[in-house]
Write an enzyme that holds these catalytic residues in place. Structure first.
Site, PDB file in Angstrom:
ATOM      1  CG  HIS A  71      -1.383   2.487   9.745  1.00  0.00           C
ATOM      2  ND1 HIS A  71      -1.451   2.030  11.029  1.00  0.00           N
ATOM      3  CD2 HIS A  71      -1.213   1.388   8.969  1.00  0.00           C
ATOM      4  CE1 HIS A  71      -1.300   0.712  11.029  1.00  0.00           C
ATOM      5  NE2 HIS A  71      -1.160   0.298   9.794  1.00  0.00           N
TER       6      HIS A  71
HETATM    7  C1  UD1 Z   1       1.644  -1.356   5.563  1.00  0.00           C
HETATM    8  C2  UD1 Z   1       0.979  -2.714   5.737  1.00  0.00           C
HETATM    9  C3  UD1 Z   1       0.156  -2.726   7.024  1.00  0.00           C
HETATM   10  C4  UD1 Z   1       0.981  -2.286   8.211  1.00  0.00           C
HETATM   11  C5  UD1 Z   1       1.592  -0.925   7.911  1.00  0.00           C
HETATM   12  C6  UD1 Z   1       2.438  -0.415   9.057  1.00  0.00           C
HETATM   13  C7  UD1 Z   1       0.241  -4.034   3.772  1.00  0.00           C
HETATM   14  C8  UD1 Z   1      -0.930  -4.375   2.951  1.00  0.00           C
HETATM   15  N1  UD1 Z   1       0.061  -3.023   4.663  1.00  0.00           N
HETATM   16  O1  UD1 Z   1       0.636  -0.382   5.358  1.00  0.00           O
HETATM   17  O2  UD1 Z   1      -0.312  -4.036   7.246  1.00  0.00           O
HETATM   18  O3  UD1 Z   1       0.168  -2.205   9.362  1.00  0.00           O
HETATM   19  O4  UD1 Z   1       2.397  -1.047   6.732  1.00  0.00           O
HETATM   20  O5  UD1 Z   1       2.979   0.822   8.754  1.00  0.00           O
HETATM   21  O6  UD1 Z   1       1.284  -4.631   3.607  1.00  0.00           O
HETATM   22  N2  UD1 Z   1       5.512   5.457   2.760  1.00  0.00           N
HETATM   23  C9  UD1 Z   1       6.546   6.313   3.058  1.00  0.00           C
HETATM   24  N3  UD1 Z   1       7.669   5.765   3.614  1.00  0.00           N
HETATM   25  C10 UD1 Z   1       7.810   4.452   3.878  1.00  0.00           C
HETATM   26  C11 UD1 Z   1       6.738   3.598   3.582  1.00  0.00           C
HETATM   27  C12 UD1 Z   1       5.592   4.124   3.031  1.00  0.00           C
HETATM   28  O7  UD1 Z   1       6.472   7.496   2.826  1.00  0.00           O
HETATM   29  O8  UD1 Z   1       8.873   4.051   4.384  1.00  0.00           O
HETATM   30  C13 UD1 Z   1       4.286   5.989   2.150  1.00  0.00           C
HETATM   31  C14 UD1 Z   1       3.959   5.263   0.858  1.00  0.00           C
HETATM   32  O9  UD1 Z   1       4.464   5.903  -0.230  1.00  0.00           O
HETATM   33  C15 UD1 Z   1       2.465   5.208   0.864  1.00  0.00           C
HETATM   34  C16 UD1 Z   1       2.076   5.328   2.307  1.00  0.00           C
HETATM   35  O10 UD1 Z   1       3.213   5.735   3.035  1.00  0.00           O
HETATM   36  O11 UD1 Z   1       1.929   6.289   0.154  1.00  0.00           O
HETATM   37  C17 UD1 Z   1       1.538   4.040   2.838  1.00  0.00           C
HETATM   38  O12 UD1 Z   1       2.495   2.995   2.731  1.00  0.00           O
HETATM   39  P1  UD1 Z   1       2.100   1.528   2.254  1.00  0.00           P
HETATM   40  O13 UD1 Z   1       3.337   0.704   2.212  1.00  0.00           O
HETATM   41  O14 UD1 Z   1       1.238   1.605   1.075  1.00  0.00           O
HETATM   42  O15 UD1 Z   1       1.162   0.911   3.336  1.00  0.00           O
HETATM   43  P2  UD1 Z   1       0.989   1.121   4.877  1.00  0.00           P
HETATM   44  O16 UD1 Z   1      -0.219   1.954   5.066  1.00  0.00           O
HETATM   45  O17 UD1 Z   1       2.263   1.584   5.517  1.00  0.00           O
END
Ligand code: UD1
Length: 366
Positions: free
Chosen positions: A210
Site C-alpha cells: 500500500h
Molecule cells: C495510511 C497511513 C499509513 C499507514 C496506512 C495503513 C498516513 C500518511 N498514512 O495510509 O502510514 O501505513 O494508512 O493502511 O497517515 N480508504 C478507504 N477506506 C478507508 C480508508 C481509506 O477506502 O477506511 C481509501 C482512501 O479514500 C484513499 C486510500 O484508501 O483513497 C488510501 O487511504 P489514505 O488514508 O490516504 O492512506 P493510506 O494509504 O491508507
C-alpha cells in the site's frame, strides 16, 4: 486521600494504530489510577479497515469520533488538528498518547503541544531517513514535540539521542504489537482463514502492498505485478488488497493477478489476517508492522522497500529488503534457509503495555 484517576486520551486513527492502542487501553482500564478515553479521528473509516479490527481487539466503541475521513495530507492533518484542539479544550486530559506515524499522530501532537498537554509518543524514534515517505515527516514532527518517548528498540533510542532529545524523556518499553498478538492468540490459533480460502498451513505466501512509493507510480506497480506473477509459479499467493492499492490496480490490474492464480481478497480484520500470516511460508510486504510481526513469528519477510525504519527486523529478525526484479530469487533463497531458533528482540514479549503503565505512573507522580 484518594484522587480522581488521570484522564488519558488515546488517539486511534488508522488501521495500524489499533493494534498499538488496544493493549494500552486494556492495561489502563485495569489500572485504578488511570482512565483511558479513546478518540478515533476517522482517518480510516471502512468497517474492514476499522470497526472489525476494534471488535477483534475487544476495544469498545470510541468515546469520541472526529469523522475526518480521507483527503490530501494537509487537508487530513489540518482537519484533525482543528477537531482535536476543540475536543482537548472542552475535555482536557492529563496525558495524550499518540501512536505510530500516521497523519493523525503528528496532528494531535501538534495541537496538544500548543495547549501544553503532556504528550507521549508510543513507537518513537523509528527513522527510515527517507523524506519521500510521508510517515517519516510525521515521525520527526511527533518526536520533537512529545514530552515522553516510548521506544520499541535500541536503534530508536540511539536515533533520538542523536537528535539531542534528552535521555530522561526516553523509556524503552518494547514492541506493543506483540501484546495485541498475545491478547488474542487463542482466537488467532483457532481461526483458519487460510483453510477457508482453500490453502494448507505452510503452503502459501501472503502479500500486502500500500505504500505510495510502490502503488502510486504506475511503472513501479506494473513491475511489482510482474514480480508477483513470477512468484505465484513457485508459491501460491494470497493478497488482501488495501483500498489504495485496489484503486491503483484498477479492474485490469486485478484481473491480471487473478488470471495468474493469485488469490485476491479484501482487507482482513486482525484475527483473520494474523491467522493468514502465522500459517504462511513467507510474507511479501511494504507494511511497517508486518515486518515486526513476521520477526516475532519467525516467518521470512520480503520487505519491498528501499529502506526501513525498523532495521532490527533485519539485524535480529527474519526480514530482508528486496526490489521487485529480485523478488523471486530472494524468496527462493529465504525459503531455502534452515529454520533457526531465533531470539526475539528484547522487550518484544507481550508485556509492553504493562511497562507503559508503569512509566506513566512514575511520570504522573513527579
Ligand atoms: C495510511 C497511513 C499509513 C499507514 C496506512 C495503513 C498516513 C500518511 N498514512 O495510509 O502510514 O501505513 O494508512 O493502511 O497517515 N480508504 C478507504 N477506506 C478507508 C480508508 C481509506 O477506502 O477506511 C481509501 C482512501 O479514500 C484513499 C486510500 O484508501 O483513497 C488510501 O487511504 P489514505 O488514508 O490516504 O492512506 P493510506 O494509504 O491508507
Amino acid at each position: 486521600m484518594t484522587s480522581s484517576p488521570a484522564r488519558v486520551h488515546l488517539i486511534a486513527a488508522a488501521r495500524p494504530n489499533f493494534m498499538k492502542v488496544a493493549p494500552l487501553w486494556h492495561a489502563l482500564t485495569a489500572a485504578p489510577d488511570f482512565q483511558p478515553v479513546v478518540i478515533h479521528t476517522g482517518q480510516h473509516y471502512d468497517a474492514a479497515m476499522s470497526d472489525d479490527i476494534f471488535a477483534d481487539l475487544r476495544l469498545p466503541a470510541p468515546d469520541y469520533h472526529l469523522g475526518i475521513g480521507s483527503g490530501t495530507h494537509a487537508e487530513q492533518t489540518g482537519k484533525v488538528m482543528i477537531a482535536y484542539e476543540k475536543l482537548a479544550m472542552e475535555d482536557r486530559p492529563d496525558w495524550l498518547i499518540v501512536v505510530g506515524d500516521v497523519n493523525s499522530t503528528a496532528a494531535c501532537a501538534m495541537a496538544a503541544g500548543k495547549l501544553r498537554i503532556p504528550t507521549i509518543h508510543l513507537e518513537a524514534g523509528l527513522r527510515s531517513r527517507d523524506r519521500d515517505m510521508p510517515e517519516e515527516l510525521n515521525r520527526l514532527v511527533t518526536d520533537v514535540l512529545a514530552d515522553v518517548l516510548w521506544t520499541p528498540s535500541p536503534d530508536a533510542d540511539a536515533n533520538l539521542l542523536a537528535e539531542n532529545i534528552p535521555a530522561e524523556r526516553i523509556t524503552r518499553v518494547g514492541n506493543i504489537m506483540m501484546d495485541s498478538y498475545e491478547l488474542v492468540r487463542p482466537a488467532i490459533e483457532a481461526a483458519d482463514y487460510p483453510g477457508e480460502l482453500g490453502f494448507a498451513k505452510g503452503g502459501y505466501g501472503v502479500v500486502t502492498l500500500h505504500r505510495p512509493s510502490n502503488v502510486d507510480v504506475p511503472e513501479k506497480l506494473a513491475e511489482l505485478v510482474e514480480a508477483l506473477i513470477a512468484v505465484q509459479a513457485v508459491l501460491p499467493l494470497i493478497f488482501p488488497v488495501h483500498p489504495r492499492t485496489r484503486q491503483r490496480l484498477g479492474e485490469a490490474g486485478q484481473a491480471k493477478l487473478e488470471a495468474a492464480g493469485i488469490r485476491l481478497v479484501g482487507p482482513a480484520a486482525y484475527i483473520a489476517f494474523m491467522s493468514l500470516v502465522s500459517g504462511a511460508a513467507a510474507v511479501i510486504t511494504d507494511s511497517g508492522g508486518i515486518q515486526e510481526e513476521t520477526t516475532y513469528l519467525g516467518i521470512p519477510c520480503l520487505t519491498l522497500r528501499d529502506n526501513t525504519e525498523r532495521p532490527i527486523t533485519i539485524s535480529e529478525g527474519t526480514a530482508r529488503l528486496v526490489k521487485a526484479p529480485a523478488l523471486l530469487t530472494e524468496l527462493k533463497d529465504a525459503l531455502a534457509q534452515p529454520k533457526q531458533d531465533r531470539k526475539r528482540p528484547e522487550f518484544w514479549d507481550g508485556h509492553t503495555a504493562g511497562r507503559c503503565v508503569e512509566d506513566l505512573r512514575r511520570r504522573t507522580a513527579v
